[in-house]
Write a protein that holds these residues in place. Structure first.
Motif, PDB file in Angstrom:
ATOM      1  N   MET A 129      -7.818  -1.723 -16.081  1.00 39.46           N
ATOM      2  CA  MET A 129      -6.837  -0.642 -16.056  1.00 39.46           C
ATOM      3  C   MET A 129      -6.143  -0.621 -14.704  1.00 39.46           C
ATOM      4  N   GLU A 130      -4.888  -0.193 -14.714  1.00 39.04           N
ATOM      5  CA  GLU A 130      -4.141  -0.097 -13.474  1.00 39.04           C
ATOM      6  C   GLU A 130      -4.670   1.060 -12.647  1.00 39.04           C
ATOM      7  N   ALA A 131      -4.612   0.867 -11.324  1.00 36.37           N
ATOM      8  CA  ALA A 131      -5.049   1.925 -10.421  1.00 36.37           C
ATOM      9  C   ALA A 131      -4.259   1.802  -9.132  1.00 36.37           C
ATOM     10  N   GLU A 132      -4.099   2.921  -8.446  1.00 34.68           N
ATOM     11  CA  GLU A 132      -3.464   2.935  -7.141  1.00 34.68           C
ATOM     12  C   GLU A 132      -4.494   3.311  -6.093  1.00 34.68           C
ATOM     13  N   GLU A 133      -4.464   2.616  -4.980  1.00 33.26           N
ATOM     14  CA  GLU A 133      -5.421   2.891  -3.925  1.00 33.26           C
ATOM     15  C   GLU A 133      -4.669   3.215  -2.654  1.00 33.26           C
ATOM     16  N   THR A 134      -5.044   4.281  -2.021  1.00 33.15           N
ATOM     17  CA  THR A 134      -4.415   4.668  -0.752  1.00 33.15           C
ATOM     18  C   THR A 134      -5.474   4.550   0.341  1.00 33.15           C
ATOM     19  N   ILE A 135      -5.160   3.725   1.345  1.00 34.79           N
ATOM     20  CA  ILE A 135      -6.088   3.538   2.465  1.00 34.79           C
ATOM     21  C   ILE A 135      -5.505   4.272   3.658  1.00 34.79           C
ATOM     22  N   GLU A 136      -6.266   5.175   4.202  1.00 37.01           N
ATOM     23  CA  GLU A 136      -5.791   5.969   5.360  1.00 37.01           C
ATOM     24  C   GLU A 136      -6.464   5.540   6.612  1.00 37.01           C
TER      25      GLU A 136
END
Length: 191
Positions: free
Chosen positions: A184-191
């Motif tokens: 499944m598609e996913a978005e990841e945000t790295i801070e």
């Protein structure tokens, strides 16, 4: 330390030590019982029966016939209660996609005369799938707070294989290891 404390210290220590030995012996006995129980079949084991707190009400049910999407179905309940007097209120609600309709979705029975009550609930679902008909019982007796009990019925509507295929709109992928997965598609945000 005083003389009195010096005299009683060995006694307290001995009692504590014996208490620990007694506990250990009980554990050995429990282990022997478990080993003996392992030789028995599941049917031979005596399992303690527990009753959940709540209303003294038991349910059984029968689905009258297999239901297709868009078709009305009926579940017949037999409700047994263990009260001498009072009022038993029953309500039925469907899970997402399952509608409960008609005057039978909510009923009341007097618990004065009989302990067995029959109740029929009408339901309908528009698409194939597995749904749940949830029942809530409230037993009210004079001078006592009301007591509740819940029950759920699994209802299969239509073709379950078709329902599974449409609910998984993402096609499974075969991994090099042979395992089947759904990516499944996913978005990841790295801070």
């Amino acid at each position: 330390m005083t003389d009195r404390m010096k005299r009683f210290s060995p006694i307290v220590f001995t009692v504590a030590l014996l208490g620990g030995c007694t506990q250990q012996a009980a554990n050995v006995s429990d282990d022997a019982q478990f080993a003996e129980a392992g030789a028995k079949t599941v049917a031979e084991l005596e399992v303690p029966r527990t009753i959940k707190p709540g209303a003294a009400v038991e349910f059984t049910h029968v689905l009258r016939f297999k239901v297709a999407p868009g078709e009305a179905g009926i579940v017949d309940f037999t409700v047994n209660e263990d009260y001498q007097s009072g009022l038993l209120k029953l309500e039925a609600h469907g899970s997402d996609g399952l509608s409960v309709f008609g005057a039978s979705s909510s009923v009341q029975f007097s618990m004065d005369a009989t302990r067995t009550h029959n109740w029929s609930v009408n339901f309908k679902a528009e698409t194939d799938g597995v749904y749940y008909l949830n029942v809530s019982a409230l037993a009210e007796t004079e001078g006592e707070p009301g007591s509740r009990r819940g029950y759920a019925v699994r209802i299969e509507v239509g073709d379950l294989q078709k329902a599974t295929k449409t609910s998984n709109s993402i096609a499974p992928t075969q991994m090099p290891s042979g395992e089947t997965v759904i990516v499944m598609e996913a978005e990841e945000t790295i801070e």
